[in-house]
Structures are given as structure tokens and as C-alpha cells.
Scaffold this active site. Structure first.
Site: not given
Length: 313
Positions: A121, A186
């Protein structure tokens, strides 16, 4: 000559595919998805003949048995298909990919190439939402953003310069879209491969080393580990990064070390390398942020931004 007609930076999160129902009621998630939709409309209007997608690989195509800093897919490319992302063969612009490889070699970049590249992804999430019909041939560029030592931000910036030169000197007349996939801030619950301590750490390192022919066997526990992580997002870092992106000068970011990026914005923020390369490839451009949302459920500062080359550049 071919030319870049649009640049798009887009965060990715497979949790948007697998756990959308958990956030479908939330304004922040809907605003981010709307930003992707607006970017998709701009991509359609730009009518690209080819797309260069710069992204990461989350140990589903590259593993610790061999981890290049930069890899260009020049022939067959296959999506892993995890978490509802595109799987199977993907169209590749082999001519442009080979031109990029020769240009990198001429610029003293020791990049790897693959005639049978598997991507996850880190590449396919952007294709899924920006080019859902998968009908534009691409050049997949995978940067190592998770297995230190990482290529420096300055090196990724230089990669963008070579990419622009390759496109403009390919002897064709193509309209090229450049997509940066990943980031922003993140922190993933991923260990350094050389300092695994807990049982989960050791499991992940084992998966990253031995998963070449069996990565799916590790998926369930991998996702459990990620889902259990607490969000660690730095909106101040993200907004400053986007501000600099629109100003067309990321030198403040490029000057930072990998350790500084990780301390300030998390190990997942190393994916801004793709944005740095995309921005440099665009050169003089006007930009817009279509969405920015620090979405705790996806443990990521999620952004969508577009850059359009200024006339005459």
C-alpha cells in the site's frame, strides 16, 4: 519533451479500507477522504499519460535479506493486495522507467531496479484513490523509509532533481503526474531491526527477515500490533511541513537528520522523503493543501496536497 503536469502528496492508511465504518461518522475522516476525491478530480483534469509513484514498502515486497535505498520497477509490477488495496499486475511505463534508471546512473545514483517488483500500500493506496481505474501506466519508485540506515533527506531531494531531468529528456511528449505516498507524522510500534527487545519486536523482525515467500503468514499478528498502538501525531510538525511545501522551499526539513525527524514526528514520518522528492521534481509550483487531519484512529497525520507547475517552468 515530456513534462510534469501535476504533483500530489497523499498520506496512506490501510485502516481507511479495513475500518472505515469506525470513523465514517467523523468529520475529520470525511474531510480527508473528500480531499482525496478533490485530488482525484484534479488528476483526471490533468490527463496524465504516465504517473510516477514514490512511496515506501512495509516489508511485503522488500525484506531485511536485501534492502536497497532506492528501487525503480522497470517491467512487471505486482500489488500485494493487502487490506483491500489493489492486488495483481499493475501497468508500468517501461520506457520512462528505463529512462529514469539510466538518468540515475548518469547522476551517480546507485539505485536498484527490478523486472518483477512487488509493492504494497506504500504505492497502491495512492493508485486506489487517485487513479481508481488503474488505467495510466506508472513508474513505481520504492524508497527505504523503515529499515535504518535510511537514505538522507538531502539524497531524496536530489532524487527529485534527477527525476525531473529524466522526464524532460525522455524524447517523448508525455504528460506526467508525480505522486508522493505516505506520512505525515506518526509512530509505528516497530522496532529497530538491530535492537529488538520484546516478544512483539522479535516477531516483527522475524517477519521482516523471513517473509519473502510467506509474508501473509505474519499479517494477522502484525495488524494486531499496529491496531494496539496509541496515536502519536505532531500536528505542529505537519502544518509546518505543509507550509514549507507550499512555499516551495523544504530546505528546513531536508537539513534534518533521520534521528531528528523520528524524535520530532515519529518513525512513520520518515515517509516525507517521498514528498521531498516530489516537490523537488515539480520545481517552481503553486500549491494547495486539500486536507489535513490528525486522525488518531489511523494513528497518522493525514494530508493531501497538490502542486501545479508555474507557467513556463
Amino acid at each position: 519533451m515530456s513534462r510534469i503536469v501535476l504533483g500530489v502528496g497523499a498520506s496512506h492508511s490501510t485502516l481507511m479500507n479495513t475500518n472505515w465504518d469506525e470513523v465514517a461518522h467523523r468529520d475529520d475522516a470525511r474531510r480527508f477522504r473528500a480531499g482525496l476525491g478533490e485530488a482525484r478530480e484534479l488528476v483526471e483534469a490533468a490527463r496524465p499519460d504516465a504517473v510516477v509513484v514514490i512511496g515506501s514498502n512495509h516489508f511485503r515486497g522488500f525484506f531485511l535479506d536485501l534492502m536497497p535505498a532506492f528501487t525503480v520497477g522497470v517491467a512487471e509490477c505486482v500489488g500485494s493486495g493487502e487490506s483491500g488495496t489493489p492486488g495483481g499486475p499493475l501497468p508500468v511505463d517501461t520506457d520512462l522507467a528505463r529512462k529514469l534508471m539510466w538518468s540515475l546512473s548518469d547522476a551517480d545514483f546507485d539505485a536498484a531496479f527490478s523486472l518483477r517488483l512487488q509493492v504494497d500500500h506504500g504505492i497502491t493506496h495512492a493508485l486506489q484513490y487517485l487513479l481508481p481505474d488503474l488505467d495510466v501506466p506508472m513508474v513505481p519508485v520504492v524508497m527505504n523509509m523503515f529499515a535504518p540506515p535510511l537514505p538522507s533527506l538531502a539524497r531524496c531531494d536530489a532524487f527529485g532533481t534527477v527525476l525531473r531531468r529524466a522526464i524532460e529528456s525522455d524524447g517523448q511528449d508525455k504528460r506526467v503526474l508525480v505522486v508522493a505516498s505516505g506520512g505525515l507524522s506518526h509512530r509505528l510500534p516497530w522496532p529497530k531491526w538491530f535492537s529488538a527487545m520484546s516478544d512483539d519486536d522479535r516477531f516483527l523482525v522475524e517477519a521482516w527477515l523471513n517473509g519473502r515467500d510467506s509474508w501473509k503468514d505474519y499479517e494477522v499478528r502484525r495488524r494486531q500490533i499496529i491496531r494496539a498502538a496509541e496515536a502519536d501525531i505532531n500536528p505542529e510538525f505537519d502544518r509546518r511541513f505543509l507550509e514549507l511545501l507550499l512555499e516551495g522551499d523544504l530546505s528546513e526539513i531536508v537539513a534534518k537528520s533521520s534521528a531528528e525527524i523520528e524524535e520530532e514526528a515519529g518513525n512513520g514520518a520518515q515517509e516525507i522523503r517521498s514528498w521531498v522528492a516530489m516537490s523537488r521534481a515539480l520545481g517552481a509550483a503553486k500549491g494547495r493543501v486539500l486536507a489535513y487531519e490528525p486522525i488518531d484512529t489511523w494513528i497518522t497525520g493525514m494530508a493531501v496536497a497538490v502542486l501545479e507547475p508555474l507557467p513556463g517552468t
